[in-house]
Design a protein around this motif. Structure first.
Motif, mmCIF file in Angstrom:
data_model
loop_
_atom_site.group_PDB
_atom_site.id
_atom_site.type_symbol
_atom_site.label_atom_id
_atom_site.label_comp_id
_atom_site.label_asym_id
_atom_site.label_seq_id
_atom_site.Cartn_x
_atom_site.Cartn_y
_atom_site.Cartn_z
ATOM 1 N N ASN A 70 -8.895 3.405 2.346
ATOM 2 C CA ASN A 70 -8.278 2.110 2.109
ATOM 3 C C ASN A 70 -8.946 1.043 2.964
ATOM 4 O O ASN A 70 -9.732 1.348 3.867
ATOM 5 C CB ASN A 70 -6.766 2.171 2.384
ATOM 6 C CG ASN A 70 -6.459 2.567 3.821
ATOM 7 O OD1 ASN A 70 -6.751 1.833 4.756
ATOM 8 N ND2 ASN A 70 -5.909 3.764 3.987
ATOM 9 N N VAL B 18 -8.820 -3.695 3.559
ATOM 10 C CA VAL B 18 -8.095 -4.959 3.353
ATOM 11 C C VAL B 18 -9.063 -6.021 2.830
ATOM 12 O O VAL B 18 -10.137 -6.213 3.396
ATOM 13 C CB VAL B 18 -7.444 -5.443 4.674
ATOM 14 C CG1 VAL B 18 -6.851 -6.834 4.503
ATOM 15 C CG2 VAL B 18 -6.378 -4.468 5.136
ATOM 16 N N MET C 215 0.808 -1.221 0.000
ATOM 17 C CA MET C 215 0.000 0.000 0.000
ATOM 18 C C MET C 215 0.845 1.277 0.000
ATOM 19 O O MET C 215 0.561 2.197 -0.756
ATOM 20 C CB MET C 215 -0.964 0.014 1.190
ATOM 21 C CG MET C 215 -1.944 1.168 1.110
ATOM 22 S SD MET C 215 -3.246 1.084 2.341
ATOM 23 C CE MET C 215 -2.465 1.887 3.713
ATOM 24 N N PRO D 207 -4.371 -5.194 0.352
ATOM 25 C CA PRO D 207 -4.960 -3.870 0.571
ATOM 26 C C PRO D 207 -5.722 -3.382 -0.661
ATOM 27 O O PRO D 207 -5.419 -3.774 -1.779
ATOM 28 C CB PRO D 207 -3.756 -2.966 0.847
ATOM 29 C CG PRO D 207 -2.551 -3.721 0.449
ATOM 30 C CD PRO D 207 -2.916 -5.161 0.282
#
Length: 123
Positions: A117, A119, A49, A104
């Motif tokens: 963001n 996961v 990321m 990610p």
């Protein structure tokens, strides 16, 4: 498996920060942009990321950055949507990697990835 992912209005965050998917299956993420600005979704290799985010920041300086949808051309970007306009949807269908792990996902519109963001857990 179909997952609907949306931004949280005025927050530069996704409404889901964790997606659970099964390794090797086909998944469809429907990105429903209910926000007032453009966003995208990039699914990345585990642990990448910061690297992809830094590359996306560089694209913000590039006169062709918008034409590239602010998507860095690098192997760490596995799957991506283009920039999705406000009040629009985009369907991203892909085969989940066979390798289990935490993948990610980020929005690479300039300045967004640090907040926007999550996961994708591959099990």
């Amino acid at each position: 498996q179909v997952i609907v992912l949306k931004p949280i209005q005025n927050a530069m965050k996704y409404d889901k920060t964790k997606l659970s998917v099964k390794a090797g299956t086909v998944v469809e993420i429907i990105f429903d942009n209910i926000d007032f600005m453009q966003h995208n979704v990039l699914i990345l290799t585990p642990g990448s990321m910061e690297k992809v985010g830094a590359a996306a920041d560089k694209l913000a300086q590039d006169p062709n950055g918008a034409a590239k949808q602010y998507i860095p051309e690098m192997p760490e970007v596995l799957f991506s949507t283009p920039l999705v306009n406000p009040e629009s949807k985009y369907s991203l269908k892909f085969r989940v990697p066979a390798q289990k792990g935490d993948y990610p996902y980020v929005c690479t519109f300039p300045g967004h990835w640090r907040l926007m963001n999550g996961v994708m857990e591959v099990r």
